[in-house]
Design a protein around this motif. Structure first.
Motif, mmCIF file in Angstrom:
data_model
loop_
_atom_site.group_PDB
_atom_site.id
_atom_site.type_symbol
_atom_site.label_atom_id
_atom_site.label_comp_id
_atom_site.label_asym_id
_atom_site.label_seq_id
_atom_site.Cartn_x
_atom_site.Cartn_y
_atom_site.Cartn_z
ATOM 1 N N THR A 196 16.555 26.282 41.482
ATOM 2 C CA THR A 196 17.377 27.478 41.237
ATOM 3 C C THR A 196 18.038 27.959 42.523
ATOM 4 O OG1 THR A 196 15.410 28.888 41.516
ATOM 5 C CG2 THR A 196 16.017 28.268 39.263
ATOM 6 N N ARG A 197 17.883 27.166 43.598
ATOM 7 C CA ARG A 197 18.531 27.390 44.892
ATOM 8 C C ARG A 197 18.108 28.696 45.566
ATOM 9 N NH1 ARG A 197 24.713 25.095 43.764
ATOM 10 N NH2 ARG A 197 24.023 23.039 43.035
ATOM 11 N N CYS A 198 16.858 29.062 45.335
ATOM 12 C CA CYS A 198 16.313 30.221 46.054
ATOM 13 C C CYS A 198 15.894 29.821 47.466
ATOM 14 C CB CYS A 198 15.109 30.784 45.307
ATOM 15 S SG CYS A 198 15.531 31.559 43.733
ATOM 16 N N MET A 199 15.518 28.563 47.636
ATOM 17 C CA MET A 199 15.113 28.060 48.945
ATOM 18 C C MET A 199 15.600 26.622 49.104
ATOM 19 S SD MET A 199 11.169 29.350 49.520
ATOM 20 C CE MET A 199 11.250 28.999 51.299
ATOM 21 N N CYS A 218 8.450 35.373 30.271
ATOM 22 C CA CYS A 218 9.911 35.254 30.263
ATOM 23 C C CYS A 218 10.542 36.211 29.252
ATOM 24 C CB CYS A 218 10.313 33.807 29.962
ATOM 25 S SG CYS A 218 12.080 33.494 30.114
ATOM 26 N N LYS A 219 9.928 36.321 28.089
ATOM 27 C CA LYS A 219 10.453 37.228 27.053
ATOM 28 C C LYS A 219 10.402 38.668 27.541
ATOM 29 C CE LYS A 219 11.934 37.680 22.758
ATOM 30 N NZ LYS A 219 13.166 37.023 22.275
ATOM 31 N N ALA A 220 9.287 39.041 28.184
ATOM 32 C CA ALA A 220 9.142 40.403 28.682
ATOM 33 C C ALA A 220 10.159 40.702 29.787
ATOM 34 C CB ALA A 220 7.720 40.611 29.208
ATOM 35 N N VAL A 221 10.339 39.765 30.691
ATOM 36 C CA VAL A 221 11.314 39.948 31.775
ATOM 37 C C VAL A 221 12.719 40.084 31.211
ATOM 38 C CG1 VAL A 221 12.413 38.810 33.752
ATOM 39 C CG2 VAL A 221 9.920 38.819 33.547
ATOM 40 N N GLY A 222 13.035 39.253 30.221
ATOM 41 C CA GLY A 222 14.355 39.315 29.592
ATOM 42 C C GLY A 222 14.621 40.656 28.929
ATOM 43 N N LEU A 223 13.622 41.204 28.250
ATOM 44 C CA LEU A 223 13.780 42.497 27.588
ATOM 45 C C LEU A 223 13.913 43.633 28.596
ATOM 46 C CD1 LEU A 223 11.161 42.108 24.689
ATOM 47 C CD2 LEU A 223 13.662 42.129 24.477
ATOM 48 N N ILE A 224 13.123 43.574 29.666
ATOM 49 C CA ILE A 224 13.169 44.625 30.688
ATOM 50 C C ILE A 224 14.522 44.661 31.393
ATOM 51 C CG2 ILE A 224 12.208 45.348 32.917
ATOM 52 C CD1 ILE A 224 9.486 44.260 31.884
ATOM 53 N N CYS A 225 15.074 43.481 31.640
ATOM 54 C CA CYS A 225 16.315 43.391 32.430
ATOM 55 C C CYS A 225 17.579 43.268 31.571
ATOM 56 C CB CYS A 225 16.232 42.196 33.376
ATOM 57 S SG CYS A 225 14.861 42.271 34.538
ATOM 58 N N PHE A 231 17.307 40.261 43.162
ATOM 59 C CA PHE A 231 15.876 40.566 43.123
ATOM 60 C C PHE A 231 15.051 39.325 42.787
ATOM 61 C CE2 PHE A 231 12.255 41.412 40.306
ATOM 62 C CZ PHE A 231 11.431 42.117 41.171
ATOM 63 N N PHE A 232 15.500 38.579 41.766
ATOM 64 C CA PHE A 232 14.712 37.439 41.315
ATOM 65 C C PHE A 232 14.744 36.277 42.308
ATOM 66 C CE2 PHE A 232 15.052 39.395 37.017
ATOM 67 C CZ PHE A 232 13.681 39.506 36.803
ATOM 68 N N ARG A 233 15.728 36.269 43.171
ATOM 69 C CA ARG A 233 15.723 35.246 44.224
ATOM 70 C C ARG A 233 14.470 35.406 45.092
ATOM 71 N NH1 ARG A 233 17.175 34.822 49.577
ATOM 72 N NH2 ARG A 233 17.809 32.720 50.225
ATOM 73 N N GLN A 246 14.047 32.943 35.023
ATOM 74 C CA GLN A 246 13.198 32.020 34.278
ATOM 75 C C GLN A 246 12.264 31.257 35.218
ATOM 76 O OE1 GLN A 246 16.562 29.994 32.464
ATOM 77 N NE2 GLN A 246 15.964 30.755 30.440
ATOM 78 N N GLY A 247 12.797 30.870 36.376
ATOM 79 C CA GLY A 247 11.950 30.207 37.359
ATOM 80 C C GLY A 247 10.814 31.108 37.819
#
Length: 350
Positions: free
Chosen positions: A47-50, A170-177, A188-190, A272-273
């Motif tokens: 995901t190219r975070c690092m 993942c479902k919870a993160v998707g709903l929150i954001c 933030f997710f990076r 997702q990562g």
């Protein structure tokens, strides 16, 4: 049993069989850090975070910390591995059979990694120990089924809990954001995913480091004429030795495996990562605290599958999943058979 470093060095230099056992164990630990640890950072890299190099160095450091810290807090996984099989009363033959088991693990793991397919050193280790114990005892009497049952629990746990936790997180993160600005959440997710990869690396060291510490400790016990390590305390120097070697293996890399796990199986976004890393790290922590040996590869890949299933099942590349499953299915009979044959050969030659 004298567990001091000085006593160990004296024994290793005076006993060729123990020295070979130590070198093979350290070789397996190095291979584990090289072939298995990249699973922990696969999503972070793809995901190219690092960068690949930066992620590998970070993973090496947290693998070290995971082995060293968690073994002092709770060494139940190491105890499970040490007590899983009984090599009989002849400790010299037991040490030779242990060498055969370790040799088979190296052969099997290197062969699988050559083709870029994630292999489970955890299951290779369990299969290798079991195969050599059957060889030396001429039957399944040397297999402790109570401890072996934990392996079966771990297999089911890593598959079911990994997938379910990945989906839920993942479902919870998707709903929150859902109503948040996409650019801000990506920023933030990076950083969150870097944290998740560090947590995964830490727990990989905690799980897999303990397994190989248990084997090395068992070899030292055999060299001292003891049949088991019940009641013995793992020395700090042994934790440090194993953690340094695993960190060194991780620093070598594993770009094929990073690509296979992080890119080929399912395409991930940063959130997702992060979800996959967090879910897998939680599953590994739970298993470690309860002394259940699980495959970090199983746990991470099923967590990724759970994350991919939130979007749609077709997002998962089932061809890659099939290759991995076949590798896991062949590990127990394949590595176990190699270990059985090598144990018979080693006992005949030595």
């Amino acid at each position: 049993m004298d567990n001091t470093l000085l006593s160990f060095l004296q024994q290793a230099t005076s006993s060729p069989v123990l020295l070979i056992t130590v070198l093979l164990t350290l070789g397996v630990i190095f291979v584990n850090g090289w072939t298995d640890a990249p699973n922990a950072i696969a999503t972070c890299v793809t995901t190219r975070c690092m960068s690949v190099r930066g992620a590998i160095l970070m993973s090496a450091a947290f693998n070290f910390l995971g082995v060293f810290i968690m073994t002092q807090i709770n060494s139940s996984v190491a105890s499970t591995i040490s007590n899983m099989v009984n090599f009989g009363g002849n400790t010299r033959d037991a040490l030779i059979a242990l060498c055969a088991a370790l040799f088979s693990i190296v052969v099997y793991s290197v062969g699988a990694s050559y083709f870029g397919i994630p292999t489970s050193e955890s299951h290779s280790l369990i299969a290798g120990l079991t195969g050599s114990a059957i060889a030396i005892q001429n039957g399944v009497g040397g297999v402790n089924m109570n401890e072996w049952a934990k392996v079966l629990y771990g297999l089911v746990l890593s598959l079911a809990l990994g997938f379910a936790t990945g989906w839920v997180v993942c479902k919870a993160v998707g709903l929150i954001c859902a109503k948040m600005d996409r650019r801000r959440t990506n920023g933030f997710f990076r950083w969150a995913q870097i944290f998740g990869a560090a947590a995964m690396s830490f727990m990989h060291g905690a799980q897999d480091g303990q397994k190989f510490i248990g084997v090395l400790f068992l070899g030292i016990a055999f060299a001292n004429g003891q049949e088991d390590v019940v009641g013995a305390t793992i020395p700090v120097w042994l934790m440090l030795l194993c953690s340094v070697v695993m960190a060194g293996g991780t620093s070598v890399g594993g770009e094929k495996i990073i690509k296979s796990v992080g890119m080929d199986m399912v395409k991930l976004e940063k959130y997702q990562g992060f979800s996959a890393d967090l879910a897998a790290a939680f599953c590994l922590l739970y298993s470690t605290l309860f002394g259940i040996p699980v495959s970090t590869t199983h746990t991470k890949t099923t967590a990724i599958m759970g994350v991919g299933a939130v979007r749609r099942l077709s997002a998962i590349n089932l061809g890659v999943v099939k290759d991995m499953v076949l590798t896991w299915v062949f590990t127990f009979p394949g590595c176990g058979l190699i270990s059985f044959l090598m144990a018979k050969l080693f006992l005949f030659l030595f």
